[in-house]
Each structure stands twice: as structure tokens, then as C-alpha cells.
Design an enzyme around this catalytic site. Structure first.
Site, PDB file in Angstrom:
ATOM      1  N   ALA A 165       0.864  -1.180   0.000  1.00 52.81           N
ATOM      2  CA  ALA A 165       0.000   0.000   0.000  1.00 52.81           C
ATOM      3  C   ALA A 165       0.900   1.229   0.000  1.00 52.81           C
ATOM      4  O   ALA A 165       2.052   1.173   0.449  1.00 52.81           O
ATOM      5  CB  ALA A 165      -0.884  -0.017   1.234  1.00 52.81           C
ATOM      6  N   GLY A 191       0.573  -4.983   0.899  1.00 51.78           N
ATOM      7  CA  GLY A 191      -0.634  -5.034   0.068  1.00 51.78           C
ATOM      8  C   GLY A 191      -0.391  -5.715  -1.271  1.00 51.78           C
ATOM      9  O   GLY A 191      -1.322  -6.269  -1.863  1.00 51.78           O
ATOM     10  N   GLU A 213      -0.730  -9.259  -0.549  1.00 55.64           N
ATOM     11  CA  GLU A 213      -2.164  -9.494  -0.279  1.00 55.64           C
ATOM     12  C   GLU A 213      -2.975  -9.495  -1.577  1.00 55.64           C
ATOM     13  O   GLU A 213      -3.903 -10.279  -1.731  1.00 55.64           O
ATOM     14  CB  GLU A 213      -2.679  -8.435   0.701  1.00 55.64           C
ATOM     15  CG  GLU A 213      -2.097  -8.644   2.099  1.00 55.64           C
ATOM     16  CD  GLU A 213      -2.386  -7.505   3.054  1.00 55.64           C
ATOM     17  OE1 GLU A 213      -2.133  -6.335   2.687  1.00 55.64           O
ATOM     18  OE2 GLU A 213      -2.852  -7.777   4.173  1.00 55.64           O
ATOM     19  N   GLU A 240       4.845  -5.089   6.973  1.00 56.87           N
ATOM     20  CA  GLU A 240       4.152  -4.000   7.682  1.00 56.87           C
ATOM     21  C   GLU A 240       4.667  -3.796   9.103  1.00 56.87           C
ATOM     22  O   GLU A 240       4.642  -2.693   9.641  1.00 56.87           O
ATOM     23  CB  GLU A 240       2.633  -4.275   7.729  1.00 56.87           C
ATOM     24  CG  GLU A 240       1.921  -4.194   6.389  1.00 56.87           C
ATOM     25  CD  GLU A 240       1.834  -5.516   5.646  1.00 56.87           C
ATOM     26  OE1 GLU A 240       2.649  -6.432   5.921  1.00 56.87           O
ATOM     27  OE2 GLU A 240       0.954  -5.631   4.774  1.00 56.87           O
TER      28      GLU A 240
HETATM   29  C1  HXC Z   1       5.037   4.370  -1.253  1.00 55.20           C
HETATM   30  C2  HXC Z   1       6.896   3.380  -2.146  1.00 55.20           C
HETATM   31  C3  HXC Z   1       6.550   2.138  -1.577  1.00 55.20           C
HETATM   32  C4  HXC Z   1       5.347   2.088  -0.808  1.00 55.20           C
HETATM   33  C5  HXC Z   1       8.389   1.883  -2.666  1.00 55.20           C
HETATM   34  N1  HXC Z   1       8.036   3.172  -2.808  1.00 55.20           N
HETATM   35  N2  HXC Z   1       7.485   1.230  -1.902  1.00 55.20           N
HETATM   36  N3  HXC Z   1       6.153   4.476  -1.986  1.00 55.20           N
HETATM   37  N4  HXC Z   1       4.639   3.220  -0.661  1.00 55.20           N
HETATM   38  N5  HXC Z   1       4.895   0.939  -0.260  1.00 55.20           N
HETATM   39  C6  HXC Z   1       8.755   4.208  -3.568  1.00 55.20           C
HETATM   40  C7  HXC Z   1       9.970   4.725  -2.834  1.00 55.20           C
HETATM   41  O1  HXC Z   1       9.595   5.719  -1.893  1.00 55.20           O
HETATM   42  C8  HXC Z   1      10.782   5.297  -3.972  1.00 55.20           C
HETATM   43  O2  HXC Z   1      10.255   6.538  -4.381  1.00 55.20           O
HETATM   44  C9  HXC Z   1      10.503   4.307  -5.106  1.00 55.20           C
HETATM   45  O3  HXC Z   1       9.279   3.653  -4.774  1.00 55.20           O
HETATM   46  C10 HXC Z   1      11.581   3.252  -5.257  1.00 55.20           C
HETATM   47  O4  HXC Z   1      11.764   2.619  -4.008  1.00 55.20           O
HETATM   48  P1  HXC Z   1      13.183   2.416  -3.308  1.00 55.20           P
HETATM   49  O5  HXC Z   1      12.939   2.185  -1.882  1.00 55.20           O
HETATM   50  O6  HXC Z   1      14.114   3.517  -3.677  1.00 55.20           O
HETATM   51  O7  HXC Z   1      13.653   1.064  -4.040  1.00 55.20           O
HETATM   52  P2  HXC Z   1      14.613  -0.071  -3.459  1.00 55.20           P
HETATM   53  O8  HXC Z   1      15.794   0.533  -2.779  1.00 55.20           O
HETATM   54  O9  HXC Z   1      14.840  -0.990  -4.612  1.00 55.20           O
HETATM   55  O10 HXC Z   1      13.782  -0.816  -2.335  1.00 55.20           O
HETATM   56  C11 HXC Z   1      12.640  -1.543  -2.687  1.00 55.20           C
HETATM   57  C12 HXC Z   1      11.798  -1.916  -1.418  1.00 55.20           C
HETATM   58  C13 HXC Z   1      11.479  -0.620  -0.630  1.00 55.20           C
HETATM   59  C14 HXC Z   1      12.608  -2.877  -0.546  1.00 55.20           C
HETATM   60  C15 HXC Z   1      10.548  -2.623  -1.918  1.00 55.20           C
HETATM   61  O11 HXC Z   1      10.963   0.345  -1.554  1.00 55.20           O
HETATM   62  C16 HXC Z   1      10.493  -0.819   0.468  1.00 55.20           C
HETATM   63  O12 HXC Z   1      10.839  -1.338   1.525  1.00 55.20           O
HETATM   64  N6  HXC Z   1       9.232  -0.414   0.236  1.00 55.20           N
HETATM   65  C17 HXC Z   1       8.208  -0.465   1.248  1.00 55.20           C
HETATM   66  C18 HXC Z   1       7.702  -1.887   1.425  1.00 55.20           C
HETATM   67  C19 HXC Z   1       6.601  -1.957   2.479  1.00 55.20           C
HETATM   68  O13 HXC Z   1       6.855  -1.642   3.644  1.00 55.20           O
HETATM   69  N7  HXC Z   1       5.393  -2.386   2.092  1.00 55.20           N
HETATM   70  C20 HXC Z   1       4.264  -2.482   2.986  1.00 55.20           C
HETATM   71  C21 HXC Z   1       3.493  -1.190   2.978  1.00 55.20           C
HETATM   72  S1  HXC Z   1       2.131  -1.229   4.140  1.00 55.20           S
HETATM   73  P3  HXC Z   1      11.098   7.895  -4.228  1.00 55.20           P
HETATM   74  O14 HXC Z   1      10.167   8.939  -4.751  1.00 55.20           O
HETATM   75  O15 HXC Z   1      11.412   8.000  -2.786  1.00 55.20           O
HETATM   76  O16 HXC Z   1      12.295   7.660  -5.083  1.00 55.20           O
HETATM   77  C22 HXC Z   1       0.965  -2.156   3.412  1.00 55.20           C
HETATM   78  C23 HXC Z   1      -0.317  -2.304   4.177  1.00 55.20           C
HETATM   79  C24 HXC Z   1      -1.338  -3.123   3.410  1.00 55.20           C
HETATM   80  O17 HXC Z   1       1.113  -2.661   2.348  1.00 55.20           O
HETATM   81  C25 HXC Z   1      -2.661  -3.108   4.092  1.00 55.20           C
HETATM   82  C26 HXC Z   1      -3.641  -2.165   3.538  1.00 55.20           C
HETATM   83  C27 HXC Z   1      -3.965  -2.253   2.082  1.00 55.20           C
END
Ligand code: HXC
Length: 257
Positions: free
Chosen positions: A65, A108, A111, A131
Site C-alpha cells: 500500500a 498489500g 495481499e 508492515e
Molecule cells: C510508497 C513506495 C513504496 C510504498 C516503494 N516506494 N514502496 N512508496 N509506498 N509501499 C517508492 C519509494 O519511496 C521510492 O520513491 C521508489 O518507490 C523506489 O523505491 P526504493 O525504496 O528507492 O527502491 P529499493 O531501494 O529498490 O527498495 C525496494 C523496497 C522498498 C525494498 C521494496 O521500496 C520498500 O521497503 N518499500 C516499502 C515496502 C513496504 O513496507 N510495504 C508495505 C506497505 S504497508 P522515491 O520517490 O522516494 O524515489 C501495506 C499495508 C497493506 O502494504 C494493508 C492495507 C492495504
């Protein structure tokens, strides 16, 4: 003009739906999920379409998400905006959904893949529920569907540590149907979709519905549900066609009637 957040391509009886926010690894904001659900519902109504594939790009199916959209939210905001309600609409889709996953399928994203009925992973796919690392927990089915898919102890480990698993581990755990080379993902997903699309659509629909019920109902109730669906299919032209074709030693032509 702004780019659509999902791209749709219809090939015969199969719709290929691609998540399209590549600059943020397909982070799922509300607008994207809304567009996805609308496309799925439209395909569900389209008699020409029999199977839908949901996919991302080589780097990411979806990295979760959109954290930036949630960072300042209060519980009231989430309730007022009905933040999670579109997700429940995916469960109502009657036609088979195939997730074709390369790269990150996190939070997400994992999911969403698990909302699908079959998952094909490329060798680069990574599945996880991270998460916990950002102070929350899965909210779009992760604790329920992952546990049903891989069992309690593996779900506990993945969700409590937030560590992701490889495509091969996902295969070993029973989370995905198969793992294919990255360059073959589209082709393999399409082949599977076309194979299912060649089957009688109403039998496919009721079989999907019955299998999903197996996760909800007691065996007794599930068996009744199955029997009713089995009998119901004898009201279809495709049942007659399928059995008649067998008797006449020819290939059946299914019309979805
Ligand atoms: C918003 C995101 C994002 C996310 C990545 N980006 N994941 N933006 N929400 N979930 C954005 C980054 O901010 C960045 O933008 C660009 O995508 C590239 O990501 P990087 O981090 O620079 O890439 P990398 O170093 O290759 O790392 C990849 C990654 C990391 C390991 C996947 O991006 C990451 O940890 N993402 C978050 C994963 C996460 O926690 N997901 C769960 C979310 S909560 P900018 O503009 O900064 O360059 C969830 C709840 C679900 O999903 C329940 C409700 C629906």
C-alpha cells in the site's frame, strides 16, 4: 492527460491487467485499487472475457500500500474514506484471477496476489508482509490468507519478522502454483489463462466459488454447497455439450450458457 493507473489488454477470452505506477514500484494508493476493482468488475460482466491476469512489471508486482498516502492517517480518516472497502470487492469477482508476479510483492502487493486464485511467480519474485517494520500489520487479508496458504508457523514468521521469501520458498510453502524464468512470465500466465478460458465458464465459476467456500465452511456445509453447484450445472447447455461431445468422441465447444 494523466496515465491510467492500470492498463488493460484484452486477448480473446483473457484480460491482462497491468498495475501502472512503476516509479513507486506500483505502490497501491486508493485510486489505483479503485481503478483495478472497476476494471475487474467490468471484465466480470464482459461475456467475452473468461479469465483475468493481474501483473506488474519486472521490478515489482507491487511494493505494498502507498505508505505516503497513509503516513498521517487517523483511524477515523481510514473509516471515513473507507480505505479498505474496495479490497473486499475483489473477493466478489466470479471469474478466475491469476497473479503473474515478478519482483516485489510486499504488504498489500502480497495481499493482492493472494486475492487471486492462482499465482505464477518469476524467479525474481519476493513475497513478504513487512508492515511490522513500519509499525502496523497486514490489513488487506494478509494474516488470514497467508495463514491459510502456508500454515500458522510460516505465516507467524513472515508477519512477525517482516522478512520476505524467495519465489522458490513460496513454491515450497504452497503459496504459488509455479516458478518460471522472468522472461517467460507473461507467456506462462497467458497459457494458463487460455487453458482455463477453454473450459466451460459456468462450471469454472461454480468450481471457483466452491473451492473458496472450502476455506470458510465446515466439511458438512461445504459438501452441501458443492452438491448444489454440481446439480446446478445440469441446467447449463455446456453440461450437455461437454457430455455429448464425449459420447460422440469430438471436441466440445463451450459457450458459457
Ligand atoms: C510508497 C513506495 C513504496 C510504498 C516503494 N516506494 N514502496 N512508496 N509506498 N509501499 C517508492 C519509494 O519511496 C521510492 O520513491 C521508489 O518507490 C523506489 O523505491 P526504493 O525504496 O528507492 O527502491 P529499493 O531501494 O529498490 O527498495 C525496494 C523496497 C522498498 C525494498 C521494496 O521500496 C520498500 O521497503 N518499500 C516499502 C515496502 C513496504 O513496507 N510495504 C508495505 C506497505 S504497508 P522515491 O520517490 O522516494 O524515489 C501495506 C499495508 C497493506 O502494504 C494493508 C492495507 C492495504
Amino acid at each position: 492527460m494523466t496515465e491510467p493507473l492500470v492498463l488493460v489488454e484484452k486477448l480473446d477470452h483473457v484480460a491482462r491487467i497491468q498495475l501502472n505506477r512503476p516509479h513507486v514500484l506500483n505502490a497501491l494508493n486508493m485510486q489505483l485499487i479503485r481503478q483495478l476493482v472497476e476494471v475487474l468488475e467490468e471484465c466480470d460482466q464482459d461475456e467475452q472475457i473468461r479469465v483475468m491476469i493481474i501483473t506488474g512489471n519486472e521490478k515489482a508486482f507491487a511494493a505494498g500500500a502507498d505508505i505516503k498516502e497513509m503516513v498521517d492517517a487517523s483511524p477515523v480518516d481510514l473509516m471515513v474514506k473507507r480505505y479498505l472497502s474496495d479490497w473486499l470487492r475483489i473477493r466478489q469477482i466470479s471469474k478466475p484471477l491469476i497473479a503473474a508476479v515478478s519482483g516485489f510483492a510486499l504488504g498489500g502487493g502480497c495481499e493482492l496476489a493472494m486475492c487471486c486464485d492462482l499465482i505464477i511467480a518469476s524467479e525474481s519474485a519476493r513475497f513478504g508482509q513487512p508492515e511490522i517494520n513500519i509499525g502496523v500489520m497486514p490489513g488487506a487479508g494478509g494474516t488470514q490468507r497467508l495463514t491459510r496458504a502456508v500454515g500458522k508457523v510460516k505465516a507467524m514468521e513472515m508477519i512477525l519478522t517482516g522478512k520476505s521469501i524467495t519465489a522458490q520458498e513460496a513454491l515450497d510453502y504452497g503459496l504459488v502454483n509455479r516458478v518460471v524464468p522472468v522472461e517467460d512470465l507473461d507467456k506462462e500466465a497467458l497459457a494458463l489463462a487460455q487453458e482455463i478460458a477453454s473450459k466451460p465458464p459456468l462450471a469454472v465459476r461454480l468450481a471457483k466459488q466452491s473451492i473458496l467456500k472450502a476455506l470458510d465452511l465446515s466439511l458438512e456445509d461445504g459438501l452441501h454447497f458443492e452438491q448444489n453447484n454440481f446439480c446446478m450445472l445440469f441446467a447449463t447447455e455446456d453440461q450437455r455439450e461437454g457430455m455429448q461431445a464425449f459420447v460422440e468422441k469430438r471436441k466440445p465447444t463451450f459457450r458459457g450458457r
